[in-house]
Design an enzyme around this catalytic site. Sequence first.
Site, PDB file in Angstrom:
ATOM      1  N   GLU A 282      12.226   8.561 -10.071  1.00  0.00           N
ATOM      2  CA  GLU A 282      11.541   7.534 -11.255  1.00  0.00           C
ATOM      3  C   GLU A 282      12.437   7.783 -12.526  1.00  0.00           C
ATOM      4  OE1 GLU A 282       9.103   5.845 -10.489  1.00  0.00           O
ATOM      5  OE2 GLU A 282       8.123   6.471  -9.077  1.00  0.00           O
ATOM      6  N   ARG A 286      13.920   3.981 -14.087  1.00  0.00           N
ATOM      7  CA  ARG A 286      13.326   3.547 -15.272  1.00  0.00           C
ATOM      8  C   ARG A 286      14.165   4.113 -16.409  1.00  0.00           C
ATOM      9  NH1 ARG A 286       6.804   3.844 -14.098  1.00  0.00           N
ATOM     10  NH2 ARG A 286       6.873   4.360 -11.833  1.00  0.00           N
ATOM     11  N   ASP A 415      11.251   1.900   1.205  1.00  0.00           N
ATOM     12  CA  ASP A 415      11.563   0.508   0.670  1.00  0.00           C
ATOM     13  C   ASP A 415      12.738   0.317  -0.208  1.00  0.00           C
ATOM     14  OD1 ASP A 415      10.510   2.288  -1.533  1.00  0.00           O
ATOM     15  OD2 ASP A 415       9.083   0.904  -2.157  1.00  0.00           O
ATOM     16  N   GLU A 549       5.795  -6.380  -6.586  1.00  0.00           N
ATOM     17  CA  GLU A 549       6.694  -6.866  -5.567  1.00  0.00           C
ATOM     18  C   GLU A 549       6.495  -8.098  -5.252  1.00  0.00           C
ATOM     19  OE1 GLU A 549       5.131  -3.818  -5.948  1.00  0.00           O
ATOM     20  OE2 GLU A 549       6.777  -2.722  -6.020  1.00  0.00           O
TER      21      GLU A 549
HETATM   22  C1  DMJ Z   1       8.213   0.642  -9.370  1.00  0.00           C
HETATM   23  O1  DMJ Z   1       8.399   1.671  -9.663  1.00  0.00           O
HETATM   24  C2  DMJ Z   1       9.518   0.203  -8.530  1.00  0.00           C
HETATM   25  O2  DMJ Z   1       9.538  -0.949  -8.162  1.00  0.00           O
HETATM   26  C3  DMJ Z   1       9.662   1.107  -7.287  1.00  0.00           C
HETATM   27  O3  DMJ Z   1      10.857   0.780  -6.346  1.00  0.00           O
HETATM   28  C4  DMJ Z   1       8.499   1.178  -6.577  1.00  0.00           C
HETATM   29  N1  DMJ Z   1       7.252   1.246  -7.329  1.00  0.00           N
HETATM   30  C5  DMJ Z   1       7.179   0.336  -8.589  1.00  0.00           C
HETATM   31  C6  DMJ Z   1       6.395  -0.820  -8.732  1.00  0.00           C
HETATM   32  O4  DMJ Z   1       5.438  -0.818  -7.899  1.00  0.00           O
END
Ligand code: DMJ
Length: 652
Positions: A282, A286, A415, A549
């Site tokens: 994260e 971010r 994912d 998404e």
């Molecule tokens: C985000 O922090 C990013 O897209 C991550 O890859 C997956 N989840 C969240 C948003 O849903």
Amino acid sequence: MGLENILPTYHRSPTKLPISLNKLCRSKERVLLGFVCFGLVVGCFGTVFFLPELRTGIALPSINSVYKVYEHVQKVGPEFILQLPPLAKDDVHEGRAQQHHGQIDKPDFHLLEDQARLKAKIETQERLELEQNQMKVLPRPVIPSSKSEAGVSGSTTQPDGGIKGESGENVRYQQKNRLPKVQGGGDLEPDIRAKRETVRQMMKHAWDNYATYAWGKNELRPISHKGHSASIFGSGNYGASIVDGLDTLYIMGFMDEFKRGRDWVEDNLNLTGVSSELSVFETNIRFVGGLLSCYAITGDSMFREKALHIAEKLLPAFNTLTGIPHALINIGSGTSKNYAWASSGSSILSEFGTMSLEFNYLSDVTGNPVFRQKIEKITQVIKKQDRPDGLYPNYLNPKTGRWGQQHISMGALGDSFYEYLLKSWLQSGKTNDEAKEMYVDAMDAAVGKLIQKSNGGLTYFAEMKFNRLEHKMDHLACFTGGMLALGGTHLEEPLKSKHKELGVAITHTCHESYDRTNTKLGPEAFRFSDAIEAKALKSNEKYYILRPEVIESYFVLWRLTHDVRYRQWGWEAVQALEKHCRVDGGYTGIKNVYSDEPTQDDVQQSFFLAETLKYLYLLFSDDDLVSLDEWVFNTEAHPLPIKKVNLLYRGI
Ligand code: DMJ
């Protein structure tokens, strides 16, 4: 030889003897003659310079060179308005770096604001002129052009069902010669402009309330009007919403807000002396991603230095036996570990597999190879392991390098690993063949084993647990609609058509998951069985936490197909967000998308500013604003430039 024969002569006497100027006229007359000659020269030069169309038919090479200079001056226009392009290697060698950097490294924000205003003015003026000329538009050297600029109404999917914007040499050549557009890009249609402005005001509402009630905290509680922090951010306040929101503010042209956020980052974002435990993944997507994006867009080296500072704090997490990083790092002590719940101490595929875009770029802009080396190590370890049926399990043990539990998912835990394989290839300017091969192989297996069709004809990605399919798709997995279509655009047949079709079909299914709710917002996960289609079953699958998404896939599919339904679906989402998630103090998630009056969760997630609102804004903008041919979006929607294509790459 007498002086008469050396000095110039201007007239011959009837005796054929040369007469000098001195003899021919008096001094007053000479001055007058001088003025007349000077006037003639200035007149001729002015005619050539200001009426360049006279060039045709003029054979004089000197006049052609004047026109060439004129053309050149016209071309450098944008460089006067925008930031300077990145330093070329030669610039550094020639000692021009300091002077050049003087302009890049210390941005004058009055200048930035002036630039933004000037660009907005120019754009408005251009638009007005275009409208007045009733869409008789001169072609602009920007490819692909949007639906509205081309003056076409309705769907602009290509006649052959193909997708626009596929990167041929021509496109690449043209892009190499222009500065990427990161602001402006309004649509010609008043309706689309109005929708975009609605999204822009949503961002303002979200940001202003965060600034009022939670400035410097990680996230906002929009109902209780205070700060909020999830465990991923540890125990400290690192302004996650500021860092996540900055590039969106910039793209939307909120320069005052951007400057305030930028200054907060410069003065407050510092992990030195912090003893908190942070999520490596994260923090990377971010913070490092958000800061690098701001660096690319603005050229402000403060952002690069902050990204470097934070990424360096993550490095001890890679000190494992294999080099596969742990999930959590204690910033103060440098000790790291994995989540207790993850299959026998495993690291998670979607976490250690989602570092490459940021780390490779960081190495390129800092000149420090250590970040790229960490990625290379991860790649070698995962390539070495045999994969069950070619699939990548969600867990890998960082001590042994062996796969953990055989759970496979395109949603949670898997994912963005797949997303980063594709985008690492694209980000490298298609030179990273290893990433391309891995993406193609991974998708070959995933599509072959996990793609299913429901009784009602909906295409979806199922999950797999120990060889058994679970007919459930996460909201998170809905990014695959955009990913497959984008990948298909760049791959060769037969994958090209297959992946594009799949991308369209999955995005349709994800829209159905929204459309089949009372709120028109989609659930966290939805299932398929004889009894239900694209609906959540359990109560912990029914929430919507402002996730991006589905909208991300609408955006990508819109850019690639220009099928108007993606803008319609995006607008449905805007209306639903306004109805159910907007509160006086910002935007909140909801606990049950199937309820007419859902309970609100009182959290404004930082990814709402980074992703959801950015993708919506771009959905209602021109294609050349943050073009998919020039940028890859990291998994938190922070655009990072494509090497060799995007002048803002700024690599050393
Ligand atoms: C985000 O922090 C990013 O897209 C991550 O890859 C997956 N989840 C969240 C948003 O849903």
